[in-house]
Write a protein that holds these residues in place. Structure first.
Motif, PDB file in Angstrom:
ATOM      1  N   PRO A 108       5.938 -16.238   0.416  1.00 13.33           N
ATOM      2  CA  PRO A 108       4.721 -15.439   0.286  1.00 13.33           C
ATOM      3  C   PRO A 108       4.910 -14.023   0.820  1.00 13.33           C
ATOM      4  O   PRO A 108       5.630 -13.801   1.786  1.00 13.33           O
ATOM      5  CB  PRO A 108       3.702 -16.214   1.122  1.00 13.33           C
ATOM      6  CG  PRO A 108       4.501 -17.035   2.065  1.00 13.33           C
ATOM      7  CD  PRO A 108       5.798 -17.322   1.391  1.00 13.33           C
ATOM      8  N   VAL A 109       4.265 -13.078   0.150  1.00 17.90           N
ATOM      9  CA  VAL A 109       4.367 -11.663   0.541  1.00 17.90           C
ATOM     10  C   VAL A 109       2.958 -11.081   0.583  1.00 17.90           C
ATOM     11  O   VAL A 109       2.194 -11.197  -0.371  1.00 17.90           O
ATOM     12  CB  VAL A 109       5.228 -10.882  -0.484  1.00 17.90           C
ATOM     13  CG1 VAL A 109       5.221  -9.397  -0.170  1.00 17.90           C
ATOM     14  CG2 VAL A 109       6.639 -11.429  -0.520  1.00 17.90           C
ATOM     15  N   TYR A 110       2.639 -10.466   1.697  1.00 10.54           N
ATOM     16  CA  TYR A 110       1.338  -9.816   1.856  1.00 10.54           C
ATOM     17  C   TYR A 110       1.297  -8.509   1.070  1.00 10.54           C
ATOM     18  O   TYR A 110       2.316  -7.828   0.930  1.00 10.54           O
ATOM     19  CB  TYR A 110       1.078  -9.493   3.326  1.00 10.54           C
ATOM     20  CG  TYR A 110       0.678 -10.674   4.163  1.00 10.54           C
ATOM     21  CD1 TYR A 110      -0.662 -11.038   4.262  1.00 10.54           C
ATOM     22  CD2 TYR A 110       1.620 -11.413   4.855  1.00 10.54           C
ATOM     23  CE1 TYR A 110      -1.045 -12.122   5.034  1.00 10.54           C
ATOM     24  CE2 TYR A 110       1.246 -12.496   5.631  1.00 10.54           C
ATOM     25  CZ  TYR A 110      -0.088 -12.840   5.713  1.00 10.54           C
ATOM     26  OH  TYR A 110      -0.457 -13.907   6.469  1.00 10.54           O
ATOM     27  N   THR A 111       0.118  -8.160   0.598  1.00 12.00           N
ATOM     28  CA  THR A 111      -0.072  -6.875  -0.075  1.00 12.00           C
ATOM     29  C   THR A 111       0.246  -5.732   0.873  1.00 12.00           C
ATOM     30  O   THR A 111       0.779  -4.707   0.469  1.00 12.00           O
ATOM     31  CB  THR A 111      -1.540  -6.735  -0.546  1.00 12.00           C
ATOM     32  OG1 THR A 111      -1.867  -7.854  -1.343  1.00 12.00           O
ATOM     33  CG2 THR A 111      -1.746  -5.477  -1.353  1.00 12.00           C
ATOM     34  N   THR A 112      -0.020  -5.953   2.143  1.00 11.67           N
ATOM     35  CA  THR A 112       0.209  -4.911   3.154  1.00 11.67           C
ATOM     36  C   THR A 112       1.635  -4.942   3.711  1.00 11.67           C
ATOM     37  O   THR A 112       1.966  -4.148   4.577  1.00 11.67           O
ATOM     38  CB  THR A 112      -0.760  -5.106   4.325  1.00 11.67           C
ATOM     39  OG1 THR A 112      -0.554  -6.414   4.866  1.00 11.67           O
ATOM     40  CG2 THR A 112      -2.208  -4.929   3.884  1.00 11.67           C
ATOM     41  N   GLY A 113       2.483  -5.829   3.203  1.00  9.87           N
ATOM     42  CA  GLY A 113       3.851  -5.967   3.713  1.00  9.87           C
ATOM     43  C   GLY A 113       4.755  -4.808   3.311  1.00  9.87           C
ATOM     44  O   GLY A 113       4.355  -3.895   2.562  1.00  9.87           O
ATOM     45  N   TYR A 114       5.973  -4.886   3.805  1.00  9.67           N
ATOM     46  CA  TYR A 114       6.936  -3.816   3.530  1.00  9.67           C
ATOM     47  C   TYR A 114       8.346  -4.325   3.787  1.00  9.67           C
ATOM     48  O   TYR A 114       8.568  -5.183   4.646  1.00  9.67           O
ATOM     49  CB  TYR A 114       6.660  -2.629   4.468  1.00  9.67           C
ATOM     50  CG  TYR A 114       7.668  -1.526   4.373  1.00  9.67           C
ATOM     51  CD1 TYR A 114       7.614  -0.596   3.341  1.00  9.67           C
ATOM     52  CD2 TYR A 114       8.683  -1.406   5.320  1.00  9.67           C
ATOM     53  CE1 TYR A 114       8.553   0.419   3.257  1.00  9.67           C
ATOM     54  CE2 TYR A 114       9.617  -0.389   5.234  1.00  9.67           C
ATOM     55  CZ  TYR A 114       9.548   0.516   4.199  1.00  9.67           C
ATOM     56  OH  TYR A 114      10.473   1.510   4.124  1.00  9.67           O
ATOM     57  N   CYS A 115       9.320  -3.807   3.012  1.00  9.26           N
ATOM     58  CA  CYS A 115      10.727  -4.067   3.303  1.00  9.26           C
ATOM     59  C   CYS A 115      11.523  -2.810   2.982  1.00  9.26           C
ATOM     60  O   CYS A 115      10.990  -1.853   2.412  1.00  9.26           O
ATOM     61  CB  CYS A 115      11.254  -5.282   2.537  1.00  9.26           C
ATOM     62  SG  CYS A 115      11.722  -4.973   0.835  1.00  9.26           S
ATOM     63  N   THR A 116      12.769  -2.810   3.327  1.00  9.36           N
ATOM     64  CA  THR A 116      13.586  -1.603   3.177  1.00  9.36           C
ATOM     65  C   THR A 116      13.886  -1.275   1.712  1.00  9.36           C
ATOM     66  O   THR A 116      14.347  -0.179   1.425  1.00  9.36           O
ATOM     67  CB  THR A 116      14.909  -1.766   3.935  1.00  9.36           C
ATOM     68  OG1 THR A 116      15.567  -2.941   3.474  1.00  9.36           O
ATOM     69  CG2 THR A 116      14.680  -1.847   5.436  1.00  9.36           C
ATOM     70  N   TYR A 117      13.658  -2.182   0.800  1.00  9.47           N
ATOM     71  CA  TYR A 117      13.902  -1.937  -0.625  1.00  9.47           C
ATOM     72  C   TYR A 117      12.649  -1.514  -1.370  1.00  9.47           C
ATOM     73  O   TYR A 117      12.587  -1.606  -2.581  1.00  9.47           O
ATOM     74  CB  TYR A 117      14.512  -3.181  -1.280  1.00  9.47           C
ATOM     75  CG  TYR A 117      15.987  -3.291  -1.006  1.00  9.47           C
ATOM     76  CD1 TYR A 117      16.907  -2.869  -1.943  1.00  9.47           C
ATOM     77  CD2 TYR A 117      16.451  -3.796   0.195  1.00  9.47           C
ATOM     78  CE1 TYR A 117      18.264  -2.946  -1.691  1.00  9.47           C
ATOM     79  CE2 TYR A 117      17.792  -3.883   0.466  1.00  9.47           C
ATOM     80  CZ  TYR A 117      18.704  -3.454  -0.486  1.00  9.47           C
ATOM     81  OH  TYR A 117      20.038  -3.529  -0.225  1.00  9.47           O
ATOM     82  N   TRP A 118      11.650  -1.043  -0.656  1.00 10.83           N
ATOM     83  CA  TRP A 118      10.407  -0.627  -1.300  1.00 10.83           C
ATOM     84  C   TRP A 118      10.705   0.437  -2.357  1.00 10.83           C
ATOM     85  O   TRP A 118      11.471   1.379  -2.107  1.00 10.83           O
ATOM     86  CB  TRP A 118       9.428  -0.059  -0.263  1.00 10.83           C
ATOM     87  CG  TRP A 118       8.146   0.396  -0.886  1.00 10.83           C
ATOM     88  CD1 TRP A 118       7.063  -0.367  -1.167  1.00 10.83           C
ATOM     89  CD2 TRP A 118       7.835   1.722  -1.301  1.00 10.83           C
ATOM     90  NE1 TRP A 118       6.095   0.400  -1.744  1.00 10.83           N
ATOM     91  CE2 TRP A 118       6.550   1.688  -1.847  1.00 10.83           C
ATOM     92  CE3 TRP A 118       8.513   2.928  -1.289  1.00 10.83           C
ATOM     93  CZ2 TRP A 118       5.923   2.802  -2.362  1.00 10.83           C
ATOM     94  CZ3 TRP A 118       7.892   4.040  -1.804  1.00 10.83           C
ATOM     95  CH2 TRP A 118       6.601   3.977  -2.327  1.00 10.83           C
ATOM     96  N   ALA A 119      10.147   0.251  -3.536  1.00  5.99           N
ATOM     97  CA  ALA A 119      10.328   1.203  -4.644  1.00  5.99           C
ATOM     98  C   ALA A 119       8.953   1.519  -5.224  1.00  5.99           C
ATOM     99  O   ALA A 119       8.187   0.611  -5.516  1.00  5.99           O
ATOM    100  CB  ALA A 119      11.220   0.597  -5.716  1.00  5.99           C
ATOM    101  N   PRO A 120       8.646   2.796  -5.411  1.00  5.73           N
ATOM    102  CA  PRO A 120       7.308   3.143  -5.922  1.00  5.73           C
ATOM    103  C   PRO A 120       7.122   2.615  -7.348  1.00  5.73           C
ATOM    104  O   PRO A 120       8.068   2.560  -8.138  1.00  5.73           O
ATOM    105  CB  PRO A 120       7.287   4.664  -5.881  1.00  5.73           C
ATOM    106  CG  PRO A 120       8.706   5.079  -5.875  1.00  5.73           C
ATOM    107  CD  PRO A 120       9.480   3.979  -5.224  1.00  5.73           C
ATOM    108  N   GLN A 121       5.893   2.237  -7.628  1.00  6.20           N
ATOM    109  CA  GLN A 121       5.585   1.768  -8.979  1.00  6.20           C
ATOM    110  C   GLN A 121       5.638   2.936  -9.949  1.00  6.20           C
ATOM    111  O   GLN A 121       5.181   4.034  -9.639  1.00  6.20           O
ATOM    112  CB  GLN A 121       4.189   1.143  -9.021  1.00  6.20           C
ATOM    113  CG  GLN A 121       4.107  -0.180  -8.314  1.00  6.20           C
ATOM    114  CD  GLN A 121       2.716  -0.786  -8.397  1.00  6.20           C
ATOM    115  OE1 GLN A 121       1.739  -0.103  -8.654  1.00  6.20           O
ATOM    116  NE2 GLN A 121       2.645  -2.083  -8.141  1.00  6.20           N
ATOM    117  N   GLY A 122       6.204   2.709 -11.126  1.00  8.59           N
ATOM    118  CA  GLY A 122       6.243   3.736 -12.163  1.00  8.59           C
ATOM    119  C   GLY A 122       4.880   3.855 -12.827  1.00  8.59           C
ATOM    120  O   GLY A 122       4.177   2.882 -12.991  1.00  8.59           O
ATOM    121  N   LYS A 123       4.504   5.017 -13.145  1.00 10.43           N
ATOM    122  CA  LYS A 123       3.184   5.228 -13.777  1.00 10.43           C
ATOM    123  C   LYS A 123       3.325   5.628 -15.204  1.00 10.43           C
ATOM    124  O   LYS A 123       4.200   6.129 -15.716  1.00 10.43           O
ATOM    125  CB  LYS A 123       2.390   6.276 -13.011  1.00 10.43           C
ATOM    126  CG  LYS A 123       2.028   5.783 -11.642  1.00 10.43           C
ATOM    127  CD  LYS A 123       1.195   6.792 -10.904  1.00 10.43           C
ATOM    128  CE  LYS A 123       0.898   6.253  -9.500  1.00 10.43           C
ATOM    129  NZ  LYS A 123       0.099   7.116  -8.712  1.00 10.43           N
TER     130      LYS A 123
END
Length: 123
Positions: A108-123
């Motif tokens: 499970p992953v929280y919406t408020t979570g974070y990891c070092t591989y965070w990548a912004p969503q493309g728009k």
């Protein structure tokens, strides 16, 4: 009266009495065991329901937990603008669930979570 006949009647009565007693004892024992089994099962179900699905790692292997830790996942992002909810690798929760998941690791992953591989969503 023949003494053998009297002995035979007595044996038949004894047999019937023992059969009834044994049958009653077996029925009582099965009822008691059945009640104990259903209490255990309902207690386990209640315990399972009490576990927060966002903290349930029962289906996650030890290797997946290590991967999760290796990627630096935390439930609360230290960077407000970068969190799992706006990450490109985020998998939104299914209907009726509060937690989503990630393409990189299981669990499970929280919406408020974070990891070092965070990548912004493309728009």
């Amino acid at each position: 009266m023949n003494p053998d006949t009297k002995q035979q009647r007595y044996s038949r009565r004894q047999f019937l009495g023992k059969s009834i007693f044994t049958g009653s004892a077996a029925l009582s024992l099965s009822l008691v065991l059945g009640r104990c089994q259903s209490k255990t099962t309902s207690a386990q179900e209640n315990e399972k329901a009490a576990i927060d699905p966002c903290n349930d790692f029962s289906g996650v292997s030890e290797a997946d937990l290590k991967t999760r830790k290796k990627l630096g996942y935390v439930n609360q992002s230290p960077r407000p603008e970068s969190k799992c909810g706006n990450c490109n690798l985020w998998l939104p929760p299914k209907a009726g669930q509060n937690c989503g998941s990630c393409m990189l690791f299981k669990g499970p992953v929280y919406t408020t979570g974070y990891c070092t591989y965070w990548a912004p969503q493309g728009k």
